[in-house]
Design a protein around this motif. Structure first.
Motif, PDB file in Angstrom:
ATOM      1  N   ALA A 186       0.830  -1.204   0.000  1.00  0.00           N
ATOM      2  CA  ALA A 186       0.000   0.000   0.000  1.00  0.00           C
ATOM      3  C   ALA A 186       0.866   1.255   0.000  1.00  0.00           C
ATOM      4  O   ALA A 186       0.551   2.239  -0.696  1.00  0.00           O
ATOM      5  N   SER A 207       2.415   1.893  -3.433  1.00  0.00           N
ATOM      6  CA  SER A 207       1.410   2.491  -4.315  1.00  0.00           C
ATOM      7  C   SER A 207       1.222   3.965  -3.980  1.00  0.00           C
ATOM      8  O   SER A 207       1.082   4.808  -4.880  1.00  0.00           O
ATOM      9  N   SER A 208       1.241   4.292  -2.702  1.00  0.00           N
ATOM     10  CA  SER A 208       1.105   5.679  -2.271  1.00  0.00           C
ATOM     11  C   SER A 208       2.286   6.516  -2.762  1.00  0.00           C
ATOM     12  O   SER A 208       2.100   7.645  -3.250  1.00  0.00           O
ATOM     13  N   ARG A 226      -6.187  10.654  -5.939  1.00  0.00           N
ATOM     14  CA  ARG A 226      -5.571   9.313  -5.923  1.00  0.00           C
ATOM     15  C   ARG A 226      -4.420   9.274  -4.922  1.00  0.00           C
ATOM     16  O   ARG A 226      -4.298   8.340  -4.125  1.00  0.00           O
ATOM     17  N   LEU A 249      -4.458   6.984  -1.536  1.00  0.00           N
ATOM     18  CA  LEU A 249      -3.469   5.926  -1.320  1.00  0.00           C
ATOM     19  C   LEU A 249      -2.593   6.216  -0.101  1.00  0.00           C
ATOM     20  O   LEU A 249      -2.140   5.286   0.572  1.00  0.00           O
TER      21      LEU A 249
END
Length: 142
Positions: free
Chosen positions: A68, A71-72, A102, A106
């Motif tokens: 995660a 992705s952030s 987004r 994220l």
């Protein structure tokens, strides 16, 4: 359910309640014991399995948090590129807002996943404490 307490010259040295069958009672009434000697052992296979489960849950939660957060990080890099393009009038306001949304979403998912990993890590301590309760040791010589 075993509810035990040791009463010696120092008073009650240990009191715990834990469900389970007595697996071993290696000392006899009146027998002298040394500090740290096992006085009673509860069957602990379920508690050992709970500890393994907690450890594996932590590893899975940590891996999910890593994913995660990667992705952030990527979304933040994308946002910076989008902002650069917007300053050159090469990206619409909608495009920059989508990149910002987004990135923020994220980042929140990363934070939540890290907290989930911390929670899973804490469950290891709880499982270890329960396992430790399965063995009662003499708190002092006597």
């Amino acid at each position: 359910m075993v509810n035990w307490g040791v009463i010696g010259c120092g008073g009650i040295a240990d009191r715990r309640t834990i469900p389970g069958l007595v697996q071993a009672l290696p000392v006899e009434k009146g027998e002298r014991v040394l500090r740290g000697q096992v006085l009673l052992r509860i069957e602990d296979s379920e508690y050992r399995h709970q500890l393994v489960l907690a450890q594996r849950s932590f590893q899975a939660a940590k891996a999910s948090a890593d994913q995660a957060c990667l992705s952030s990080d990527q979304a933040l890099r994308d946002l910076r590129r989008a902002e650069s393009l917007a300053t050159q009038a090469l990206l619409s306001d909608q495009g920059i807002e989508e990149a910002r949304t987004r990135s923020e979403g994220l980042a929140a998912a990363c934070k939540a996943a890290r907290e989930g990993a911390r929670q899973a890590e804490a469950s290891i301590g709880v499982a270890q404490a329960n396992l430790d309760k399965c063995t009662m040791l003499a708190p002092f010589d006597g």
